[in-house]
Design an enzyme around this catalytic site. Structure first.
Site, PDB file in Angstrom:
ATOM      1  N   THR A 134      -5.436  -1.145   6.862  1.00  0.00           N
ATOM      2  CA  THR A 134      -5.578  -2.593   6.909  1.00  0.00           C
ATOM      3  C   THR A 134      -7.015  -2.943   7.317  1.00  0.00           C
ATOM      4  O   THR A 134      -7.390  -4.096   7.333  1.00  0.00           O
ATOM      5  CB  THR A 134      -4.613  -3.190   7.966  1.00  0.00           C
ATOM      6  OG1 THR A 134      -4.737  -2.426   9.158  1.00  0.00           O
ATOM      7  CG2 THR A 134      -3.180  -3.173   7.494  1.00  0.00           C
TER       8      THR A 134
ATOM      9  N   LYS B 289       0.834  -1.214   0.000  1.00  0.00           N
ATOM     10  CA  LYS B 289       0.000   0.000   0.000  1.00  0.00           C
ATOM     11  C   LYS B 289       0.870   1.267   0.000  1.00  0.00           C
ATOM     12  O   LYS B 289       0.664   2.166  -0.810  1.00  0.00           O
ATOM     13  CB  LYS B 289      -0.949   0.007   1.223  1.00  0.00           C
ATOM     14  CG  LYS B 289      -1.875  -1.207   1.256  1.00  0.00           C
ATOM     15  CD  LYS B 289      -2.787  -1.195   2.449  1.00  0.00           C
ATOM     16  CE  LYS B 289      -2.090  -1.405   3.766  1.00  0.00           C
ATOM     17  NZ  LYS B 289      -1.451  -2.744   3.902  1.00  0.00           N
ATOM     18  N   THR B 290       1.840   1.298   0.908  1.00  0.00           N
ATOM     19  CA  THR B 290       2.716   2.476   0.979  1.00  0.00           C
ATOM     20  C   THR B 290       3.534   2.616  -0.305  1.00  0.00           C
ATOM     21  O   THR B 290       3.706   3.717  -0.840  1.00  0.00           O
ATOM     22  CB  THR B 290       3.663   2.356   2.200  1.00  0.00           C
ATOM     23  OG1 THR B 290       2.849   2.258   3.370  1.00  0.00           O
ATOM     24  CG2 THR B 290       4.589   3.543   2.330  1.00  0.00           C
TER      25      THR B 290
ATOM     26  N   ARG C 240       6.497  -8.191   1.908  1.00  0.00           N
ATOM     27  CA  ARG C 240       7.390  -7.768   2.996  1.00  0.00           C
ATOM     28  C   ARG C 240       8.011  -8.983   3.696  1.00  0.00           C
ATOM     29  O   ARG C 240       9.191  -8.986   4.005  1.00  0.00           O
ATOM     30  CB  ARG C 240       6.654  -6.900   4.014  1.00  0.00           C
ATOM     31  CG  ARG C 240       7.601  -6.510   5.164  1.00  0.00           C
ATOM     32  CD  ARG C 240       6.950  -5.704   6.253  1.00  0.00           C
ATOM     33  NE  ARG C 240       6.574  -4.392   5.789  1.00  0.00           N
ATOM     34  CZ  ARG C 240       5.400  -3.824   6.044  1.00  0.00           C
ATOM     35  NH1 ARG C 240       4.502  -4.462   6.757  1.00  0.00           N
ATOM     36  NH2 ARG C 240       5.142  -2.622   5.594  1.00  0.00           N
TER      37      ARG C 240
ATOM     38  N   ASP D  81      -1.483   7.207   6.217  1.00  0.00           N
ATOM     39  CA  ASP D  81      -1.439   5.786   6.540  1.00  0.00           C
ATOM     40  C   ASP D  81      -2.366   5.545   7.722  1.00  0.00           C
ATOM     41  O   ASP D  81      -2.636   6.487   8.490  1.00  0.00           O
ATOM     42  CB  ASP D  81       0.011   5.422   6.911  1.00  0.00           C
ATOM     43  CG  ASP D  81       0.317   3.966   6.620  1.00  0.00           C
ATOM     44  OD1 ASP D  81      -0.586   3.243   6.175  1.00  0.00           O
ATOM     45  OD2 ASP D  81       1.471   3.556   6.842  1.00  0.00           O
TER      46      ASP D  81
HETATM   47  N1  LIG Z   1       3.886  -5.303  -5.644  1.00  0.00           N
HETATM   48  C1  LIG Z   1       5.117  -5.326  -5.111  1.00  0.00           C
HETATM   49  N2  LIG Z   1       6.177  -5.626  -5.878  1.00  0.00           N
HETATM   50  C2  LIG Z   1       7.424  -5.686  -5.358  1.00  0.00           C
HETATM   51  N3  LIG Z   1       7.716  -5.453  -4.050  1.00  0.00           N
HETATM   52  C3  LIG Z   1       6.695  -5.148  -3.241  1.00  0.00           C
HETATM   53  C4  LIG Z   1       5.348  -5.054  -3.723  1.00  0.00           C
HETATM   54  N4  LIG Z   1       4.548  -4.725  -2.701  1.00  0.00           N
HETATM   55  C5  LIG Z   1       5.342  -4.613  -1.623  1.00  0.00           C
HETATM   56  N5  LIG Z   1       6.632  -4.861  -1.945  1.00  0.00           N
HETATM   57  C6  LIG Z   1       7.775  -4.897  -1.017  1.00  0.00           C
HETATM   58  O1  LIG Z   1       7.261  -5.125   0.290  1.00  0.00           O
HETATM   59  C7  LIG Z   1       7.631  -4.076   1.174  1.00  0.00           C
HETATM   60  C8  LIG Z   1       6.428  -3.728   2.045  1.00  0.00           C
HETATM   61  O2  LIG Z   1       5.464  -3.043   1.268  1.00  0.00           O
HETATM   62  P1  LIG Z   1       4.640  -1.776   1.831  1.00  0.00           P
HETATM   63  O3  LIG Z   1       5.421  -1.092   2.894  1.00  0.00           O
HETATM   64  O4  LIG Z   1       4.247  -0.959   0.647  1.00  0.00           O
HETATM   65  O5  LIG Z   1       3.395  -2.519   2.442  1.00  0.00           O
HETATM   66  P2  LIG Z   1       2.094  -1.908   3.160  1.00  0.00           P
HETATM   67  O6  LIG Z   1       0.915  -2.549   2.510  1.00  0.00           O
HETATM   68  O7  LIG Z   1       2.182  -0.428   3.143  1.00  0.00           O
HETATM   69  O8  LIG Z   1       2.232  -2.468   4.657  1.00  0.00           O
HETATM   70  P3  LIG Z   1       1.618  -1.875   6.034  1.00  0.00           P
HETATM   71  O9  LIG Z   1       0.154  -2.210   6.039  1.00  0.00           O
HETATM   72  O10 LIG Z   1       2.340  -2.624   7.107  1.00  0.00           O
HETATM   73  O11 LIG Z   1       1.906  -0.412   6.049  1.00  0.00           O
HETATM   74  C9  LIG Z   1       8.093  -2.932   0.270  1.00  0.00           C
HETATM   75  O12 LIG Z   1       9.152  -2.210   0.846  1.00  0.00           O
HETATM   76  C10 LIG Z   1       8.543  -3.608  -0.992  1.00  0.00           C
HETATM   77  O13 LIG Z   1       9.919  -3.889  -0.897  1.00  0.00           O
HETATM   78 MG   LIG Z   2       2.398   0.902   4.724  1.00  0.00          MG
END
Ligand SMILES: Nc1ncnc2c1ncn2[C@@H]1O[C@H](COP(=O)(O)OP(=O)(O)OP(=O)(O)O)[C@@H](O)[C@H]1O
Ligand SMILES: [Mg+2]
Length: 331
Positions: A158, A64-65, A218, A109
């Protein structure tokens, strides 16, 4: 006391940042979400304006981030990041919004953590780029309308169910669910990460890590780095056997489950005869909090089909029993 080396302080963050995709091509999977978001961005760029607001939701670590960053990069726009927890008072929101450079992507977030009061203040800001601020108290109180620079809000959560209907309806750019990843997608992510980290990882190793990644990028990256550490410390090449040995040491089985997941399943089987078990009773027996159980343990166990959520509580499925009896995939 010895001070930690600069390498140990700097390198982990540098590597984490390096693994986060900065181009759409490196953002693996989630094809439909990507296509829709890009259309909204490209259309806005053609019109010379900002796209409408986006909301991304899904389990932790699914991108998401990363997607919020990609939105800003593609728009060539500054990104301001904050969190629903950080915006407590009206003044916090006013300070953030009035200080935005025009054309900023504002990333909030954990947007479900905004209070109702803040949400209500946000509505006119999302619709008409102004903020109604009440000055003073009692009979002398008056409302002033603050004009705001144009911005696109990207919300992430989430827990989409905890967002109010009126807030949800203001994400004109779309509400997108980011789901768990397929094994193929995870392998692509791990292959790329191994390359970024300068590792030679045979396909067997990539497959093993993907299978143990709980369908989450992640987790995949974190596990790759732990296995890399193990191979460096043991001064052995990254092989399938080494990967199995490392995972055994970490307490991660062939499905990516840990002792906490097993404890959950065992408690459900032995303490509640396989359920239905009310979530509060289960949580008490596990000495955990509802939050961790519902958002950390259960999503992946549900995905594996090991448990079910019923109106009467949690149920261990036949597949879950089989797993506990050791009839499926050994470690
Ligand atoms: N679609 C994707 N392709 C490649 N790498 C990804 C992808 N999605 C996430 N990642 C990897 O996973 C890591 C975690 O992703 P991210 O921080 O965007 O998740 P999030 O959904 O924001 O999590 P949270 O809910 O904990 O904030 C990123 O730093 C990246 O390295
Ligand atoms: Mg995030």
């Amino acid at each position: 006391m010895s001070t930690p080396s600069l390498k140990s302080i700097v390198v982990p963050q540098v590597l984490d940042a390096a693994l986060r995709p900065v181009h759409w091509d490196d953002y693996v999977g989630q094809k439909q979400v990507k296509a829709n978001v890009r259309i909204a961005i490209d259309a806005a760029k053609k019109r010379g304006g900002m796209p409408e607001h986006f909301l991304f939701y899904g389990p932790p670590g699914v991108g998401k981030t990363t997607l919020a960053h990609l939105v800003a990069t593609t728009l060539d726009a500054p990104l301001k990041s904050t969190s629903g927890v950080a915006i407590e008072r009206a003044a916090d929101l006013a300070a953030i919004l009035t200080n935005l450079d025009p054309g900023t992507v504002l990333f909030i977030d954990e947007i479900h953590r905004l209070s109702h009061k803040i949400e209500e203040l946000l509505y006119p800001a999302l619709e008409g780029s102004h903020l109604d601020i009440v000055l003073g108290k009692g009979p002398s109180a008056r409302t002033v309308e603050l004009a705001l620079p144009s911005f696109t809000l990207v919300g992430a959560t989430t827990r989409v169910a905890e967002l109010s209907g009126p807030l949800r309806s203001r994400f004109g750019g779309g509400i997108y669910q980011l789901d768990f990843y397929t094994d193929d997608d995870l392998r692509d992510i791990i292959r790329r990460s191994a390359q970024v980290l300068g590792l030679t990882a045979p396909e067997e190793v990539i497959e093993r890590i993907a299978a143990r990644s709980r369908a989450t990028p992640r987790v995949a990256n974190a596990l790759l780095k732990r296995v890399r550490d193990f191979s460096e410390v043991r001064e052995r090449a990254l092989t399938a056997a080494l990967c199995d040995e490392a995972c055994k040491l970490f307490g991660i089985d062939s499905l990516g489950l840990t002792k906490d997941d097993r404890r959950y399943l065992e408690t459900l089987m032995n303490g509640f005869h396989g359920g239905p078990a009310g979530v509060r009773a289960l949580v008490a027996a596990l000495h955990e909090d509802v939050d961790t159980v519902e958002h950390v343990y259960e999503p992946y166990l549900l995905r594996l089909g090991f448990i079910e959520r019923s109106p009467r509580g949690r149920i261990l499925t036949p597949a879950g029993r089989e797993y506990l009896n050791g009839d499926t995939l050994p470690i």
